[in-house]
Design an enzyme around this catalytic site. Sequence first.
Site, PDB file in Angstrom:
ATOM      1  N   GLU A 139       0.816  -1.215   0.000  1.00  0.00           N
ATOM      2  CA  GLU A 139       0.000   0.000   0.000  1.00  0.00           C
ATOM      3  C   GLU A 139       0.851   1.266   0.000  1.00  0.00           C
ATOM      4  OE1 GLU A 139      -4.065  -0.989   2.287  1.00  0.00           O
ATOM      5  OE2 GLU A 139      -2.277  -1.711   3.324  1.00  0.00           O
ATOM      6  N   GLU A 147      -4.340  -9.579   2.960  1.00  0.00           N
ATOM      7  CA  GLU A 147      -5.173  -9.279   4.113  1.00  0.00           C
ATOM      8  C   GLU A 147      -6.359 -10.234   4.243  1.00  0.00           C
ATOM      9  OE1 GLU A 147      -3.114  -5.385   3.064  1.00  0.00           O
ATOM     10  OE2 GLU A 147      -4.032  -7.058   1.969  1.00  0.00           O
TER      11      GLU A 147
END
Length: 265
Positions: free
Chosen positions: A119, A139
């Site tokens: 990210e 995730e």
Amino acid sequence: MQSNDNVKFEQRGRIALLTLNRPEKLNAINYAMADRLLALFDKIEADGAIRAVILTGAGERAFSAGGDIHEFSRSIRNGADEAVRDFCRRGQALTARLETFPKPVITAVNGIAYWGGCEITEAAHLAVASEQAVFAKPEINIGIPPTFGGTQRLPRLAGRKRALELLLTGEPFSPDRAVELGLVNSMVAHADLLPAAMDLANRINCHSPLATSRILAAVTRGINTTIDEGLLIEREQFARMCATQDVHEGLEAWIERRIPTYAER
């Protein structure tokens, strides 16, 4: 060079080199590291001698494996309010800071870039990846969505369907694939990673730092608006430049066929 336990800061000419420094934890981003990075970006923004930032990871294995799971799992056990405050908001503040920073931010991805490490790369303005880099959005494997902006930035970079495949499977992908998706600008030999990132920064730094900042602002603010709103933002950034010495110097240097003085500052 300045350092503490989790981030190293080194100034190389007009470039700030930040190194995530928890190699024994694959440079996992704990709360202290995130806070340290935010503080360093504040310091770098105020330093007129620094024109660009390169962010990389310590050690040979990882750029960053993402958030420190052991730390944020304790926040999750304490309830959603604490988890959102301590983990999600902190991570989103970090990636937003990178994305909207007024000086170019380049990630030099030297290894694993999972979770928040991916990210951060999504949020940075530019990225160079080593041939040894590997990316993932894992995730979903622990039952959560990305929390540092990955559900929003990756679809904007790669397109909705390609992003969803990565988000919903959690499968790793290569630096070649990252280039194809628009997550990174280029892949280089591992030994050439930092020189390539420095070269990219230097190719930017030979131009007006004010114009660089205005371009970053126009693109970052305009990309998520309509074309009409984006064009208005572009005009505003142009108008802000018109009153600066850099514009007059750039025009004079172009007409006189010489290097502008800001390239030498």
